[in-house]
Motif scaffolding. Structure first.
Motif, PDB file in Angstrom:
ATOM      1  N   SER A  13       0.831  -1.202   0.000  1.00 32.00           N
ATOM      2  CA  SER A  13       0.000   0.000   0.000  1.00 32.00           C
ATOM      3  C   SER A  13       0.868   1.256   0.000  1.00 32.00           C
ATOM      4  N   GLU A  14       2.184   1.066   0.031  1.00 27.97           N
ATOM      5  CA  GLU A  14       3.105   2.194   0.001  1.00 27.97           C
ATOM      6  C   GLU A  14       3.120   2.808  -1.393  1.00 27.97           C
ATOM      7  N   ASN A  15       3.393   4.107  -1.432  1.00 32.06           N
ATOM      8  CA  ASN A  15       3.508   4.770  -2.726  1.00 32.06           C
ATOM      9  C   ASN A  15       4.969   4.962  -3.129  1.00 32.06           C
ATOM     10  N   ASN A  16       5.834   5.065  -2.142  1.00 34.99           N
ATOM     11  CA  ASN A  16       7.245   5.292  -2.429  1.00 34.99           C
ATOM     12  C   ASN A  16       8.065   4.171  -1.813  1.00 34.99           C
ATOM     13  N   TYR A  17       8.884   3.516  -2.615  1.00 32.00           N
ATOM     14  CA  TYR A  17       9.618   2.352  -2.148  1.00 32.00           C
ATOM     15  C   TYR A  17      10.748   2.042  -3.109  1.00 32.00           C
ATOM     16  N   TYR A  18      11.560   1.064  -2.716  1.00 35.35           N
ATOM     17  CA  TYR A  18      12.631   0.556  -3.570  1.00 35.35           C
ATOM     18  C   TYR A  18      12.304  -0.895  -3.954  1.00 35.35           C
ATOM     19  N   LEU A  19      12.807  -1.286  -5.101  1.00 36.47           N
ATOM     20  CA  LEU A  19      12.779  -2.688  -5.526  1.00 36.47           C
ATOM     21  C   LEU A  19      14.182  -3.092  -5.949  1.00 36.47           C
ATOM     22  N   PHE A  20      14.535  -4.323  -5.653  1.00 41.89           N
ATOM     23  CA  PHE A  20      15.882  -4.813  -5.922  1.00 41.89           C
ATOM     24  C   PHE A  20      15.820  -6.214  -6.536  1.00 41.89           C
ATOM     25  N   TRP A  21      16.861  -6.513  -7.288  1.00 33.09           N
ATOM     26  CA  TRP A  21      17.164  -7.885  -7.642  1.00 33.09           C
ATOM     27  C   TRP A  21      18.554  -8.205  -7.075  1.00 33.09           C
ATOM     28  N   TYR A  22      18.610  -9.327  -6.325  1.00 30.31           N
ATOM     29  CA  TYR A  22      19.870  -9.848  -5.818  1.00 30.31           C
ATOM     30  C   TYR A  22      20.127 -11.204  -6.468  1.00 30.31           C
ATOM     31  N   LYS A  23      21.394 -11.508  -6.616  1.00 25.99           N
ATOM     32  CA  LYS A  23      21.836 -12.766  -7.196  1.00 25.99           C
ATOM     33  C   LYS A  23      22.604 -13.536  -6.132  1.00 25.99           C
ATOM     34  N   GLN A  24      22.348 -14.845  -6.031  1.00 24.12           N
ATOM     35  CA  GLN A  24      23.084 -15.686  -5.096  1.00 24.12           C
ATOM     36  C   GLN A  24      23.666 -16.877  -5.841  1.00 24.12           C
ATOM     37  N   PRO A  25      24.934 -16.813  -6.233  1.00 23.72           N
ATOM     38  CA  PRO A  25      25.586 -17.939  -6.913  1.00 23.72           C
ATOM     39  C   PRO A  25      25.868 -19.055  -5.920  1.00 23.72           C
ATOM     40  N   PRO A  26      26.417 -20.166  -6.393  1.00 26.44           N
ATOM     41  CA  PRO A  26      26.705 -21.286  -5.485  1.00 26.44           C
ATOM     42  C   PRO A  26      27.613 -20.905  -4.312  1.00 26.44           C
ATOM     43  N   SER A  27      28.383 -19.849  -4.451  1.00 29.13           N
ATOM     44  CA  SER A  27      29.223 -19.398  -3.334  1.00 29.13           C
ATOM     45  C   SER A  27      28.400 -18.890  -2.155  1.00 29.13           C
ATOM     46  N   ARG A  28      27.108 -18.677  -2.382  1.00 30.97           N
ATOM     47  CA  ARG A  28      26.160 -18.249  -1.354  1.00 30.97           C
ATOM     48  C   ARG A  28      26.179 -16.737  -1.095  1.00 30.97           C
ATOM     49  N   GLN A  29      27.129 -16.027  -1.656  1.00 26.48           N
ATOM     50  CA  GLN A  29      27.182 -14.579  -1.469  1.00 26.48           C
ATOM     51  C   GLN A  29      25.951 -13.920  -2.087  1.00 26.48           C
ATOM     52  N   MET A  30      25.354 -12.974  -1.390  1.00 27.97           N
ATOM     53  CA  MET A  30      24.209 -12.202  -1.917  1.00 27.97           C
ATOM     54  C   MET A  30      24.772 -10.964  -2.604  1.00 27.97           C
ATOM     55  N   ILE A  31      24.526 -10.864  -3.898  1.00 30.03           N
ATOM     56  CA  ILE A  31      25.122  -9.806  -4.704  1.00 30.03           C
ATOM     57  C   ILE A  31      24.028  -8.935  -5.300  1.00 30.03           C
ATOM     58  N   LEU A  32      24.124  -7.638  -5.093  1.00 30.26           N
ATOM     59  CA  LEU A  32      23.151  -6.721  -5.684  1.00 30.26           C
ATOM     60  C   LEU A  32      23.303  -6.710  -7.192  1.00 30.26           C
ATOM     61  N   VAL A  33      22.183  -6.895  -7.892  1.00 28.95           N
ATOM     62  CA  VAL A  33      22.196  -6.851  -9.355  1.00 28.95           C
ATOM     63  C   VAL A  33      21.715  -5.492  -9.840  1.00 28.95           C
ATOM     64  N   ILE A  34      20.576  -5.047  -9.322  1.00 29.04           N
ATOM     65  CA  ILE A  34      19.980  -3.822  -9.829  1.00 29.04           C
ATOM     66  C   ILE A  34      18.988  -3.266  -8.812  1.00 29.04           C
ATOM     67  N   ASN A  40      13.111   2.827 -16.362  1.00 24.20           N
ATOM     68  CA  ASN A  40      13.570   1.524 -15.905  1.00 24.20           C
ATOM     69  C   ASN A  40      15.079   1.518 -15.702  1.00 24.20           C
ATOM     70  N   ALA A  41      15.523   0.896 -14.600  1.00 23.73           N
ATOM     71  CA  ALA A  41      16.957   0.826 -14.301  1.00 23.73           C
ATOM     72  C   ALA A  41      17.652  -0.165 -15.228  1.00 23.73           C
ATOM     73  N   THR A  42      18.899   0.125 -15.545  1.00 27.52           N
ATOM     74  CA  THR A  42      19.731  -0.791 -16.329  1.00 27.52           C
ATOM     75  C   THR A  42      21.126  -0.826 -15.731  1.00 27.52           C
ATOM     76  N   GLU A  43      21.738  -1.998 -15.797  1.00 23.97           N
ATOM     77  CA  GLU A  43      23.124  -2.195 -15.367  1.00 23.97           C
ATOM     78  C   GLU A  43      23.759  -3.173 -16.341  1.00 23.97           C
ATOM     79  N   ASN A  44      24.429  -2.620 -17.341  1.00 19.07           N
ATOM     80  CA  ASN A  44      25.099  -3.450 -18.347  1.00 19.07           C
ATOM     81  C   ASN A  44      24.095  -4.408 -19.003  1.00 19.07           C
ATOM     82  N   ARG A  45      24.243  -5.705 -18.833  1.00 17.12           N
ATOM     83  CA  ARG A  45      23.357  -6.687 -19.480  1.00 17.12           C
ATOM     84  C   ARG A  45      22.040  -6.883 -18.739  1.00 17.12           C
ATOM     85  N   PHE A  46      21.887  -6.244 -17.600  1.00 16.93           N
ATOM     86  CA  PHE A  46      20.704  -6.421 -16.764  1.00 16.93           C
ATOM     87  C   PHE A  46      19.806  -5.195 -16.869  1.00 16.93           C
ATOM     88  N   SER A  47      18.524  -5.436 -17.063  1.00 12.46           N
ATOM     89  CA  SER A  47      17.564  -4.339 -17.089  1.00 12.46           C
ATOM     90  C   SER A  47      16.258  -4.818 -16.461  1.00 12.46           C
TER      91      SER A  47
END
Lengths: 115, 118
Positions: free
Chosen positions: A28-49, A58-65
């Protein structure tokens, strides 16, 4: 309370092709953030976008959009020119636009990139 | 790399024993968080801190306590470990303002600690 849904538990794609991961959320919020995180087999949580809800572009980061549809509460991730190193669990996450707020995560999508 | 380390990286313990996990950061970030990751649940917030000696509960705080006596360290304690606390624990940091390579309010995660309670 916020909820995040990732309806694709598993996906696969051929190397060099494009794949789109889906995410929907409820808030129900109007202002917020959205994220995509990636977790490879190493288990590290990595911010994608990262996307701020008040930004229409729309946000873009190299090959990710992302395709952010605020009215539909949809936030999909597109990976172009997929690489073997993109194989990972991908999590969509929501956060209120308030410093120190918690992240609410979806259950994740396991992406496998095949050679 | 957000300069976050967690120790230990792996621990096996027995039911009923106390356990303390440490999160250490090197860049004076204001907010620190503890999450746990379980199959089918993504990550869920246990506790967080918004400054030295300032902490608050998250959505799954029962059975856990935290302390932050220095900016750089955030400790998570299981007073009496139970098998339901077997999980992977992640620490995260964030800043309420743009700071170098770190985006505003974005959480960056440590490498995780795998805890097994037998």
């Amino acid at each position: 309370a916020q909820t995040v849904t990732q309806s694709q538990p598993e996906m696969s794609v051929q190397e060099a092709e494009t794949v789109t991961l889906s995410c929907t959320y409820d808030t129900s919020e109007n202002n917020y953030y959205l994220f995509w995180y990636k977790q490879p087999p190493s288990r590290q949580m990595i911010l994608v976008i990262r996307q701020e809800a008040y930004k229409q572009q729309n946000a873009t980061e190299n090959r990710f959009s992302v395709n952010f549809q605020k009215a539909a509460k949809s936030f999909s991730l597109k990976i172009s020119d997929s690489q073997l190193g993109d194989t990972a669990m991908y999590f969509c996450a929501f956060m209120k636009h308030t410093s120190g707020s918690r992240l609410t995560f979806g259950e994740g999508t396991q992406l496998t990139v095949n050679p | 790399d957000a300069g976050i380390t967690q120790s230990p990286r792996h621990k096996v313990t027995e039911t009923g024993t106390p356990v303390t996990l440490r999160c250490h950061q090197t860049e004076n970030h204001r907010y620190m968080y503890w999450y746990r990751q379980d199959p089918g649940h993504g990550l869920r917030l246990i506790h967080y801190s918004y400054g030295v000696k300032d902490t608050d509960k998250g959505e799954v705080s029962d059975g856990y306590s935290v302390s932050r006596s220095k900016t750089e360290d955030f400790l998570l304690t299981l007073e009496s470990a139970t098998s339901s606390q077997t999980s992977v624990y992640f620490c995260a940091i964030s800043e309420p303002r743009l700071a170098g390579q770190y985006s505003t309010d974005t959480q960056y995660f440590g490498p995780g600690t795998r805890l097994t309670v037998l």
